[in-house]
Design an enzyme around this catalytic site. Structure first.
Site, PDB file in Angstrom:
ATOM      1  N   TYR A   4     -12.024  -3.906  12.111  1.00  0.00           N
ATOM      2  CA  TYR A   4     -10.740  -3.183  12.000  1.00  0.00           C
ATOM      3  C   TYR A   4      -9.938  -3.299  13.307  1.00  0.00           C
ATOM      4  O   TYR A   4      -8.732  -3.568  13.285  1.00  0.00           O
ATOM      5  CB  TYR A   4     -11.054  -1.717  11.684  1.00  0.00           C
ATOM      6  CG  TYR A   4      -9.871  -0.828  11.400  1.00  0.00           C
ATOM      7  CD1 TYR A   4      -9.231  -0.853  10.161  1.00  0.00           C
ATOM      8  CD2 TYR A   4      -9.401   0.069  12.357  1.00  0.00           C
ATOM      9  CE1 TYR A   4      -8.156  -0.011   9.886  1.00  0.00           C
ATOM     10  CE2 TYR A   4      -8.338   0.916  12.099  1.00  0.00           C
ATOM     11  CZ  TYR A   4      -7.718   0.869  10.859  1.00  0.00           C
ATOM     12  OH  TYR A   4      -6.663   1.709  10.598  1.00  0.00           O
ATOM     13  N   GLY A  30       0.830  -1.209   0.000  1.00  0.00           N
ATOM     14  CA  GLY A  30       0.000   0.000   0.000  1.00  0.00           C
ATOM     15  C   GLY A  30       0.859   1.251   0.000  1.00  0.00           C
ATOM     16  O   GLY A  30       0.538   2.235   0.657  1.00  0.00           O
ATOM     17  N   ALA A  39      -8.518  -6.797  13.679  1.00  0.00           N
ATOM     18  CA  ALA A  39      -7.368  -7.015  12.779  1.00  0.00           C
ATOM     19  C   ALA A  39      -6.126  -6.311  13.322  1.00  0.00           C
ATOM     20  O   ALA A  39      -5.028  -6.887  13.332  1.00  0.00           O
ATOM     21  CB  ALA A  39      -7.701  -6.499  11.379  1.00  0.00           C
ATOM     22  N   LYS A  40      -6.285  -5.077  13.771  1.00  0.00           N
ATOM     23  CA  LYS A  40      -5.126  -4.312  14.244  1.00  0.00           C
ATOM     24  C   LYS A  40      -4.603  -4.868  15.578  1.00  0.00           C
ATOM     25  O   LYS A  40      -3.386  -4.883  15.820  1.00  0.00           O
ATOM     26  CB  LYS A  40      -5.487  -2.829  14.382  1.00  0.00           C
ATOM     27  CG  LYS A  40      -5.802  -2.156  13.051  1.00  0.00           C
ATOM     28  CD  LYS A  40      -4.613  -2.177  12.090  1.00  0.00           C
ATOM     29  CE  LYS A  40      -4.843  -1.347  10.833  1.00  0.00           C
ATOM     30  NZ  LYS A  40      -3.712  -1.393   9.912  1.00  0.00           N
ATOM     31  N   ASP A  53      -2.345  -8.173  -4.513  1.00  0.00           N
ATOM     32  CA  ASP A  53      -3.299  -8.078  -3.413  1.00  0.00           C
ATOM     33  C   ASP A  53      -2.682  -8.812  -2.218  1.00  0.00           C
ATOM     34  O   ASP A  53      -2.449 -10.019  -2.288  1.00  0.00           O
ATOM     35  CB  ASP A  53      -4.610  -8.749  -3.852  1.00  0.00           C
ATOM     36  CG  ASP A  53      -5.671  -8.728  -2.768  1.00  0.00           C
ATOM     37  OD1 ASP A  53      -5.357  -8.387  -1.609  1.00  0.00           O
ATOM     38  OD2 ASP A  53      -6.828  -9.068  -3.095  1.00  0.00           O
ATOM     39  N   VAL A  54      -2.423  -8.090  -1.135  1.00  0.00           N
ATOM     40  CA  VAL A  54      -1.750  -8.727   0.013  1.00  0.00           C
ATOM     41  C   VAL A  54      -2.561  -9.886   0.597  1.00  0.00           C
ATOM     42  O   VAL A  54      -2.004 -10.763   1.261  1.00  0.00           O
ATOM     43  CB  VAL A  54      -1.428  -7.704   1.139  1.00  0.00           C
ATOM     44  CG1 VAL A  54      -0.399  -6.696   0.696  1.00  0.00           C
ATOM     45  CG2 VAL A  54      -2.697  -7.024   1.667  1.00  0.00           C
ATOM     46  N   ARG A  67      -0.291   5.449  -1.765  1.00  0.00           N
ATOM     47  CA  ARG A  67      -1.010   6.638  -1.272  1.00  0.00           C
ATOM     48  C   ARG A  67      -0.773   6.813   0.227  1.00  0.00           C
ATOM     49  O   ARG A  67      -0.245   5.927   0.897  1.00  0.00           O
ATOM     50  CB  ARG A  67      -2.522   6.453  -1.477  1.00  0.00           C
ATOM     51  CG  ARG A  67      -2.949   6.443  -2.898  1.00  0.00           C
ATOM     52  CD  ARG A  67      -4.470   6.475  -3.013  1.00  0.00           C
ATOM     53  NE  ARG A  67      -5.098   5.178  -2.792  1.00  0.00           N
ATOM     54  CZ  ARG A  67      -6.004   4.937  -1.855  1.00  0.00           C
ATOM     55  NH1 ARG A  67      -6.413   5.890  -1.053  1.00  0.00           N
ATOM     56  NH2 ARG A  67      -6.528   3.729  -1.728  1.00  0.00           N
TER      57      ARG A  67
HETATM   58  P1  NDP Z   1      -5.145   4.946   2.369  1.00  0.00           P
HETATM   59  O1  NDP Z   1      -6.569   4.508   2.219  1.00  0.00           O
HETATM   60  O2  NDP Z   1      -4.783   6.358   2.106  1.00  0.00           O
HETATM   61  O3  NDP Z   1      -4.177   4.005   1.465  1.00  0.00           O
HETATM   62  C1  NDP Z   1      -4.324   2.606   1.539  1.00  0.00           C
HETATM   63  C2  NDP Z   1      -3.231   1.938   0.730  1.00  0.00           C
HETATM   64  O4  NDP Z   1      -3.353   0.515   0.879  1.00  0.00           O
HETATM   65  C3  NDP Z   1      -3.321   2.235  -0.770  1.00  0.00           C
HETATM   66  O5  NDP Z   1      -2.030   2.331  -1.275  1.00  0.00           O
HETATM   67  C4  NDP Z   1      -4.042   0.987  -1.314  1.00  0.00           C
HETATM   68  O6  NDP Z   1      -3.727   0.723  -2.675  1.00  0.00           O
HETATM   69  C5  NDP Z   1      -3.434  -0.077  -0.419  1.00  0.00           C
HETATM   70  N1  NDP Z   1      -4.219  -1.321  -0.343  1.00  0.00           N
HETATM   71  C6  NDP Z   1      -5.489  -1.470   0.091  1.00  0.00           C
HETATM   72  N2  NDP Z   1      -5.855  -2.760   0.019  1.00  0.00           N
HETATM   73  C7  NDP Z   1      -4.793  -3.442  -0.469  1.00  0.00           C
HETATM   74  C8  NDP Z   1      -4.550  -4.811  -0.795  1.00  0.00           C
HETATM   75  N3  NDP Z   1      -5.491  -5.760  -0.612  1.00  0.00           N
HETATM   76  N4  NDP Z   1      -3.324  -5.158  -1.297  1.00  0.00           N
HETATM   77  C9  NDP Z   1      -2.381  -4.209  -1.502  1.00  0.00           C
HETATM   78  N5  NDP Z   1      -2.553  -2.901  -1.215  1.00  0.00           N
HETATM   79  C10 NDP Z   1      -3.745  -2.523  -0.716  1.00  0.00           C
HETATM   80  O7  NDP Z   1      -4.748   4.515   3.864  1.00  0.00           O
HETATM   81  P2  NDP Z   1      -3.820   5.241   4.933  1.00  0.00           P
HETATM   82  O8  NDP Z   1      -2.581   5.735   4.303  1.00  0.00           O
HETATM   83  O9  NDP Z   1      -4.647   6.163   5.731  1.00  0.00           O
HETATM   84  O10 NDP Z   1      -3.485   3.992   5.888  1.00  0.00           O
HETATM   85  C11 NDP Z   1      -2.319   3.213   5.748  1.00  0.00           C
HETATM   86  C12 NDP Z   1      -2.241   2.254   6.925  1.00  0.00           C
HETATM   87  O11 NDP Z   1      -2.249   2.999   8.146  1.00  0.00           O
HETATM   88  C13 NDP Z   1      -3.421   1.283   7.016  1.00  0.00           C
HETATM   89  O12 NDP Z   1      -2.972   0.031   7.464  1.00  0.00           O
HETATM   90  C14 NDP Z   1      -4.321   1.935   8.051  1.00  0.00           C
HETATM   91  O13 NDP Z   1      -5.141   0.990   8.687  1.00  0.00           O
HETATM   92  C15 NDP Z   1      -3.285   2.526   8.995  1.00  0.00           C
HETATM   93  N6  NDP Z   1      -3.787   3.619   9.812  1.00  0.00           N
HETATM   94  C16 NDP Z   1      -4.256   4.778   9.248  1.00  0.00           C
HETATM   95  C17 NDP Z   1      -4.706   5.786  10.077  1.00  0.00           C
HETATM   96  C18 NDP Z   1      -5.225   7.074   9.550  1.00  0.00           C
HETATM   97  O14 NDP Z   1      -5.694   7.890  10.377  1.00  0.00           O
HETATM   98  N7  NDP Z   1      -5.147   7.360   8.268  1.00  0.00           N
HETATM   99  C19 NDP Z   1      -4.715   5.637  11.541  1.00  0.00           C
HETATM  100  C20 NDP Z   1      -4.202   4.400  12.013  1.00  0.00           C
HETATM  101  C21 NDP Z   1      -3.756   3.429  11.169  1.00  0.00           C
HETATM  102  P3  NDP Z   1      -4.733   1.192  -3.887  1.00  0.00           P
HETATM  103  O15 NDP Z   1      -4.650   2.701  -3.925  1.00  0.00           O
HETATM  104  O16 NDP Z   1      -4.184   0.539  -5.092  1.00  0.00           O
HETATM  105  O17 NDP Z   1      -6.104   0.708  -3.508  1.00  0.00           O
END
Ligand code: NDP
Length: 248
Positions: free
Chosen positions: A155, A12, A158-159, A63-64, A15
């Site tokens: 969620y 991921g 999972a976390k 896809d992870v 973004r």
């Molecule tokens: P975003 O929604 O901005 O980005 C998610 C990323 O994960 C994207 O790059 C997406 O790729 C990728 N992704 C989603 N599903 C899959 C998959 N099955 N296989 C591979 N890649 C995948 O999320 P954030 O940056 O906000 O979050 C990143 C991490 O931080 C997550 O684990 C989230 O739970 C954690 N987090 C975020 C918080 C927040 O406040 N934002 C707070 C606490 C934890 P694509 O664009 O191709 O779909």
């Protein structure tokens, strides 16, 4: 310590927090593999940012949640780059809803991506890192894994599961110089949180002693520490980056 010569895979990485982690590791010398699943444009933009700053990056789509695809992708990365030194399990999704209304599908999707995804990737790199006698694995958890949250049972489960996974694998890989840790962000300004209603945001800010949301670079800085040589004696830990929202 420079990360020159190291190869890092960031799931991921296209973004949000993942992108910032990619930029930070590349800035410090690592060759970065930017993973995504659905949005190639965002992944390409991340790579452009890395290259513009003088770094090296490549893209890997998988896809992870799919163990077979993960194995294939990691084998192909090793064939191209020769090694994998750093794995950041960052890919994550939300499918929120109160438990009594939560569909089995929403539970499965979140557990499959956020927890099984980390298991799949850790499994794919463990042997490689053990042979190298050096490795850094960092999983991105969440403050919700510690606090729980109404509407996020899937969620939070999972976390929280990532914590047990991390501590167990940390024990298994410790003698090989492979550390396994996590970073638990609080509320960070990304696509994931941008859709929150203003009143929900106000309530959240009220619960944060620092009174502001965090930025993706705050999480990237914590990851940067955990992958460094200086952190060699730190394993099985989750570093909280949350403005004081939870002090574990
Ligand atoms: P975003 O929604 O901005 O980005 C998610 C990323 O994960 C994207 O790059 C997406 O790729 C990728 N992704 C989603 N599903 C899959 C998959 N099955 N296989 C591979 N890649 C995948 O999320 P954030 O940056 O906000 O979050 C990143 C991490 O931080 C997550 O684990 C989230 O739970 C954690 N987090 C975020 C918080 C927040 O406040 N934002 C707070 C606490 C934890 P694509 O664009 O191709 O779909």
């Amino acid at each position: 310590m420079s990360l020159a010569g190291k190869v890092a895979v960031v799931t991921g990485g296209s973004r949000g927090i993942g992108r910032e982690i990619c930029l930070r590791l590349a800035q410090d010398g690592a060759k970065v593999v930017v993973n995504y699943v659905s949005n190639p444009t965002a992944a390409e933009e991340t790579v452009r940012g890395i290259v513009a700053a003088g770094g090296e990056a490549l893209i890997s789509k998988f896809d992870v949640a799919d163990a077979g695809l993960v194995q294939e992708a990691f084998a192909s990365i090793v064939a191209q780059c020769g090694r994998i030194d750093i794995l950041i399990n960052n890919a994550g999704i939300t499918r929120d809803g109160l438990l009594i209304k939560m569909k089995e599908e929403s539970w499965d999707q979140v557990l499959d991506t956020n927890l099984k995804g980390a298991f799949n990737c850790i499994k794919a790199v463990s042997r490689i890192m053990m042979k190298q006698r050096w490795g850094r694995i960092v999983s991105i958890g969440s403050v919700i894994g510690s606090l729980g949250n109404a509407g996020q049972a899937n969620y939070a489960a999972a976390k929280a599961g990532l914590i047990g996974l991390t501590r167990s694998v940390a024990r298994e890989l410790a003698t090989r110089n492979v550390t396994v840790n996590g970073v638990s962000p609080g509320y960070i300004d990304t696509d994931m949180t941008s859709e929150l209603a203003e009143d929900v945001k106000a309530t959240i800010l009220n619960e944060i002693p620092m009174g502001v949301m965090g930025e993706a670079r705050d999480v990237a800085a914590a990851v940067r520490y955990l992958v460094s040589e200086e952190a060699r004696y730190v394993t099985g830990q989750f570093l909280h980056v949350n403005g004081g929202m939870f002090m574990g």
